[in-house]
Design an enzyme around this catalytic site. Sequence first.
Site, PDB file in Angstrom:
ATOM      1  N   GLN A  90       0.825  -1.220   0.000  1.00 11.08           N
ATOM      2  CA  GLN A  90       0.000   0.000   0.000  1.00 11.08           C
ATOM      3  C   GLN A  90       0.859   1.269   0.000  1.00 11.08           C
ATOM      4  OE1 GLN A  90      -2.710  -1.542   3.363  1.00 11.08           O
ATOM      5  NE2 GLN A  90      -4.069  -0.276   2.126  1.00 11.08           N
ATOM      6  N   CYS A 128     -10.730  -0.201   3.274  1.00 16.19           N
ATOM      7  CA  CYS A 128      -9.302  -0.290   2.959  1.00 16.19           C
ATOM      8  C   CYS A 128      -8.807   1.095   2.584  1.00 16.19           C
ATOM      9  CB  CYS A 128      -9.088  -1.267   1.813  1.00 16.19           C
ATOM     10  SG  CYS A 128      -7.363  -1.458   1.343  1.00 16.19           S
ATOM     11  N   GLU A 138      -4.771  -7.817   5.921  1.00 16.85           N
ATOM     12  CA  GLU A 138      -3.422  -7.334   5.593  1.00 16.85           C
ATOM     13  C   GLU A 138      -2.581  -8.418   4.926  1.00 16.85           C
ATOM     14  OE1 GLU A 138      -3.188  -4.303   5.648  1.00 16.85           O
ATOM     15  OE2 GLU A 138      -4.781  -3.829   7.062  1.00 16.85           O
TER      16      GLU A 138
HETATM   17 NI    NI Z   1      -6.402  -2.721   2.911  1.00 21.39          NI
END
Ligand code: NI
Length: 163
Positions: A51, A90, A133
């Site tokens: 991310q 998210c 995750e």
């Molecule tokens: Ni996420």
Amino acid sequence: MSIRNIVHIEDDLLRKHSRPVTRFDDRLHRLLDDMADTMYDANGVGLAAPQVAVLRQIVVIDVGDEHGLIELINPQILETEGTQEGPEGCLSVPGRRGIVVRPSRVKVSFQDRYGNPQELVGEDLLARCIMHETDHLKGQLYVDIMEREIFEDEEEDEEEEEQ
Ligand code: NI
């Protein structure tokens, strides 16, 4: 303290598999610190390295329980038990939420920031977060497996939790 940019769903990076961490050095520690700062800055409860555009098997989590900040490096899910159905969001999928079925209890092995092997058992929100995750490390997003989208006009009893 350093806040990193969070990659969004349109980016193919989120679809790639992350590689294991092999060096437990200052560079890793800086990344872990930045990931925690970035997660807290975004009011998230979890963040995976892809991310922030780093394809390594690294996760930070803080669901606000007694565990505090959790750092999982090279996590492997060892056992799952039960099921829970609930809302999920998210940080890489802003403005959306969905209902996702997850195990209610998970056992995970991992390494800490110094490379020491560890194990952790998570229940409820922590179990959900560990699954969410670790999915990121396999290039999977919750929107791939959600039961259904949650729309804004629906009643939401639960606090917003973005991972
Ligand atoms: Ni996420």
